[in-house]
Design an enzyme around this catalytic site. Sequence first.
Site, PDB file in Angstrom:
ATOM      1  N   ASP A  68      -5.811  -1.297  -1.922  1.00 38.39           N
ATOM      2  CA  ASP A  68      -5.726  -1.861  -0.570  1.00 38.39           C
ATOM      3  C   ASP A  68      -7.052  -2.023   0.179  1.00 38.39           C
ATOM      4  O   ASP A  68      -7.235  -3.036   0.852  1.00 38.39           O
ATOM      5  CB  ASP A  68      -4.709  -1.063   0.245  1.00 38.39           C
ATOM      6  N   HIS A 165       4.053  -5.280   0.734  1.00 37.69           N
ATOM      7  CA  HIS A 165       2.907  -6.072   0.276  1.00 37.69           C
ATOM      8  C   HIS A 165       3.385  -7.184  -0.652  1.00 37.69           C
ATOM      9  O   HIS A 165       4.424  -7.053  -1.297  1.00 37.69           O
ATOM     10  CB  HIS A 165       1.938  -5.184  -0.526  1.00 37.69           C
ATOM     11  N   CYS A 252      -1.098  -0.697  -7.073  1.00 41.32           N
ATOM     12  CA  CYS A 252      -1.825  -0.100  -5.940  1.00 41.32           C
ATOM     13  C   CYS A 252      -2.774   0.997  -6.363  1.00 41.32           C
ATOM     14  O   CYS A 252      -3.720   1.306  -5.667  1.00 41.32           O
ATOM     15  CB  CYS A 252      -0.895   0.550  -4.928  1.00 41.32           C
TER      16      CYS A 252
END
Length: 257
Positions: A68, A165, A252
């Site tokens: 991120d 997301h 992620c």
Amino acid sequence: TKFTNVIVRKPGRSLCDGITSAPELGQPIYERAVEEHDDYIAALKQCGVEVTELPALEAYPDSCFVEDPAVITRCGAIITNPGADTRNGEKDEIEPTIRQFFDDEHVAHIVAPGTLDGGDVMMVGDHFFVGRSARTNEEGIRQFIEILEGWGLSGSEVPLEEVLHLKTGVNYLEDGNMLVSGEFIDKPDFAEYNKVIVPEDEAYGANCIWVNGTVIVPEGYPTVLKAVQDLGYKTLVVDTSEYRKVDGGLSCLSLRF
Ligand code: CIR
């Protein structure tokens, strides 16, 4: 595409206080999360990449989700401006490591009032789809596309309605193949790809990662695993159930470049 490097960050004990939309799943168990992280790193190494493992940061409960605070392209790295307050400082923690791989001209930044989380960015060759989400705003996307275009790359916005997301629900496996779930199944943006539809009860399994011809699939999603194998990919399965408790998926947990 071929990846040579991967950056990961160990989870801290504070992972238990990570942001979650699913408190009913309970808090992650730290010891188990560390084991899963070790297995994840081992799987990446099997795909022939060099893994840089950063130390845990207790001050940032979600900092193991290194995808991120930065986006890395083949032309340069973009330090993002993460949209959640408790995560924003992660950008300053990741930047020195990024700078070990890229010189000044190849490091750009998303700045306020723009916000952007790397989890909203999906790379498809030299094009980058960017989810407009609760974390990534219009100005963040505008800056991001401007940076990409300066490097001869391109980007386009995909509005999100349901998931956290973009890559929570759609992931590109290379070779034209895309795993799609939920709100992404019918989006015109992805019409030209060979879409593999992930059933609703396996939606979390849509977050797989392609690493040099092998696809890493989360454990417990048999329909997804079979579909990926039927496409001809080698697969590796890794349990990420502790990360799922705080909305984290396979992608992620690493920056691949
Ligand atoms: C968060 O809410 O920011 C973390 N608990 C999960 C981040 C997951 N990252 C991603 O999908 N790229």
